[in-house]
Design a protein around this motif. Structure first.
Motif, PDB file in Angstrom:
ATOM      1  N   GLY A   1       0.796  -1.223   0.000  1.00 38.65           N
ATOM      2  CA  GLY A   1       0.000   0.000   0.000  1.00 38.65           C
ATOM      3  C   GLY A   1       0.829   1.274   0.000  1.00 38.65           C
ATOM      4  O   GLY A   1       0.300   2.343   0.307  1.00 38.65           O
ATOM      5  N   GLN A   2       2.117   1.183  -0.343  1.00 38.54           N
ATOM      6  CA  GLN A   2       2.981   2.364  -0.389  1.00 38.54           C
ATOM      7  C   GLN A   2       3.838   2.353  -1.653  1.00 38.54           C
ATOM      8  O   GLN A   2       4.217   1.293  -2.155  1.00 38.54           O
ATOM      9  CB  GLN A   2       3.885   2.425   0.845  1.00 38.54           C
ATOM     10  N   ILE A   3       4.136   3.546  -2.139  1.00 38.40           N
ATOM     11  CA  ILE A   3       5.036   3.727  -3.282  1.00 38.40           C
ATOM     12  C   ILE A   3       6.449   3.762  -2.709  1.00 38.40           C
ATOM     13  O   ILE A   3       6.710   4.507  -1.765  1.00 38.40           O
ATOM     14  CB  ILE A   3       4.706   5.048  -4.012  1.00 38.40           C
ATOM     15  N   VAL A   4       7.353   2.955  -3.267  1.00 41.73           N
ATOM     16  CA  VAL A   4       8.675   2.776  -2.663  1.00 41.73           C
ATOM     17  C   VAL A   4       9.798   3.199  -3.609  1.00 41.73           C
ATOM     18  O   VAL A   4       9.852   2.771  -4.760  1.00 41.73           O
ATOM     19  CB  VAL A   4       8.896   1.296  -2.264  1.00 41.73           C
ATOM     20  N   CYS A   5      10.704   4.031  -3.093  1.00 43.59           N
ATOM     21  CA  CYS A   5      11.945   4.350  -3.799  1.00 43.59           C
ATOM     22  C   CYS A   5      13.034   3.471  -3.174  1.00 43.59           C
ATOM     23  O   CYS A   5      13.329   3.588  -1.985  1.00 43.59           O
ATOM     24  CB  CYS A   5      12.316   5.817  -3.650  1.00 43.59           C
ATOM     25  N   PRO A   6      13.649   2.599  -3.962  1.00 47.13           N
ATOM     26  CA  PRO A   6      14.604   1.651  -3.398  1.00 47.13           C
ATOM     27  C   PRO A   6      15.964   2.242  -3.047  1.00 47.13           C
ATOM     28  O   PRO A   6      16.736   1.623  -2.340  1.00 47.13           O
ATOM     29  CB  PRO A   6      14.761   0.613  -4.515  1.00 47.13           C
ATOM     30  N   PHE A   7      16.256   3.440  -3.510  1.00 44.02           N
ATOM     31  CA  PHE A   7      17.595   3.985  -3.308  1.00 44.02           C
ATOM     32  C   PHE A   7      17.866   4.388  -1.870  1.00 44.02           C
ATOM     33  O   PHE A   7      18.921   4.084  -1.332  1.00 44.02           O
ATOM     34  CB  PHE A   7      17.840   5.173  -4.250  1.00 44.02           C
ATOM     35  N   HIS A   8      16.937   5.096  -1.241  1.00 46.60           N
ATOM     36  CA  HIS A   8      17.148   5.516   0.144  1.00 46.60           C
ATOM     37  C   HIS A   8      15.958   5.151   1.019  1.00 46.60           C
ATOM     38  O   HIS A   8      15.777   5.692   2.092  1.00 46.60           O
ATOM     39  CB  HIS A   8      17.434   7.020   0.204  1.00 46.60           C
ATOM     40  N   ASN A   9      15.105   4.240   0.501  1.00 44.13           N
ATOM     41  CA  ASN A   9      13.980   3.677   1.232  1.00 44.13           C
ATOM     42  C   ASN A   9      12.913   4.704   1.615  1.00 44.13           C
ATOM     43  O   ASN A   9      12.321   4.626   2.686  1.00 44.13           O
ATOM     44  CB  ASN A   9      14.467   2.911   2.463  1.00 44.13           C
ATOM     45  N   SER A  10      12.663   5.667   0.736  1.00 41.47           N
ATOM     46  CA  SER A  10      11.542   6.576   0.960  1.00 41.47           C
ATOM     47  C   SER A  10      10.260   5.862   0.554  1.00 41.47           C
ATOM     48  O   SER A  10      10.227   5.149  -0.445  1.00 41.47           O
ATOM     49  CB  SER A  10      11.690   7.852   0.121  1.00 41.47           C
ATOM     50  N   HIS A  11       9.211   6.057   1.356  1.00 39.39           N
ATOM     51  CA  HIS A  11       7.901   5.468   1.085  1.00 39.39           C
ATOM     52  C   HIS A  11       6.890   6.609   0.991  1.00 39.39           C
ATOM     53  O   HIS A  11       6.946   7.560   1.770  1.00 39.39           O
ATOM     54  CB  HIS A  11       7.491   4.515   2.208  1.00 39.39           C
ATOM     55  N   PHE A  12       5.949   6.479   0.048  1.00 36.21           N
ATOM     56  CA  PHE A  12       4.948   7.511  -0.188  1.00 36.21           C
ATOM     57  C   PHE A  12       3.560   6.881  -0.150  1.00 36.21           C
ATOM     58  O   PHE A  12       3.385   5.709  -0.498  1.00 36.21           O
ATOM     59  CB  PHE A  12       5.161   8.162  -1.563  1.00 36.21           C
ATOM     60  N   SER A  13       2.556   7.675   0.219  1.00 38.72           N
ATOM     61  CA  SER A  13       1.174   7.224   0.267  1.00 38.72           C
ATOM     62  C   SER A  13       0.637   6.991  -1.136  1.00 38.72           C
ATOM     63  O   SER A  13       0.846   7.807  -2.032  1.00 38.72           O
ATOM     64  CB  SER A  13       0.315   8.291   0.963  1.00 38.72           C
ATOM     65  N   ILE A  14      -0.110   5.882  -1.318  1.00 43.06           N
ATOM     66  CA  ILE A  14      -0.724   5.636  -2.626  1.00 43.06           C
ATOM     67  C   ILE A  14      -1.948   6.538  -2.828  1.00 43.06           C
ATOM     68  O   ILE A  14      -2.412   6.711  -3.942  1.00 43.06           O
ATOM     69  CB  ILE A  14      -1.120   4.159  -2.829  1.00 43.06           C
TER      70      ILE A  14
END
Length: 180
Positions: free
Chosen positions: A137-150
């Protein structure tokens, strides 16, 4: 004696340069690993200082689109839908409570609730790296592990402080289309 004093100075300079080189090697290794998952992802890492998400910021409304679009529009084309915009993919690719990254278009589309589709830039607001996936249920950037709300693209965790810029999307026929 000058040889003895030169050796320590040279060896003390090596760790600082070596550390910088190791970081560069690790960054490159991470990018090479991503290339195996899809070379288009690397396109967001290169280039100048302009923010890839900036053009999408003009469409910074929440960009909801209902899945109840009328099927009465002319037959959908895979390259140019009747209402304009470009086809990202079929609605079946975007699960309820999840999403899909369309790396070629640098767009991530989510479906936080059944029939509601949201589009966001697939470029992380932390350092401009490409978004990797939508998980749990989250948008994930794998580089620095940022997560964003869908639901709204806002940062949930990690170093990113700014939300992902909204991208206008709509459903036409059975496709998700990026619209102006």
């Amino acid at each position: 004696m000058s040889d003895d004093t030169t050796a320590p100075a040279t060896s003390s300079a090596i760790p600082a340069d070596g550390l910088r080189d190791r970081r560069s090697v690790l960054r490159c290794a991470a990018m090479v690993a991503l290339a195996g998952a899809g070379a288009p992802l690397l396109a967001a890492c290169g280039g100048g200082d302009s923010t890839s998400g900036a053009p999408s910021a003009s469409g910074s409304s929440s960009a909801p689109s209902s899945g109840a679009t009328s099927p009465s529009s002319s037959a959908p084309s895979s390259s140019a839908p009747a209402g304009g915009g470009s086809v990202l993919g079929p609605v079946s690719d975007v699960p309820v409570g999840g999403g899909k990254v369309f790396s070629d278009a640098k767009v991530v589309v989510t479906q936080p609730t059944a029939g509601t589709y949201k589009g966001f830039s697939a470029v992380c607001t932390h350092q401009g790296n490409p978004i990797g996936s939508v998980e749990g249920g989250q948008i994930v950037c794998p580089f620095h592990n940022s997560h964003f709300s869908i639901a709204d693209g806002s940062p949930v965790s990690g170093p990113a402080q700014s939300p992902l810029p909204a991208v206008n999307v709509k459903v036409e026929g059975g496709n998700i289309v990026e619209s102006a």
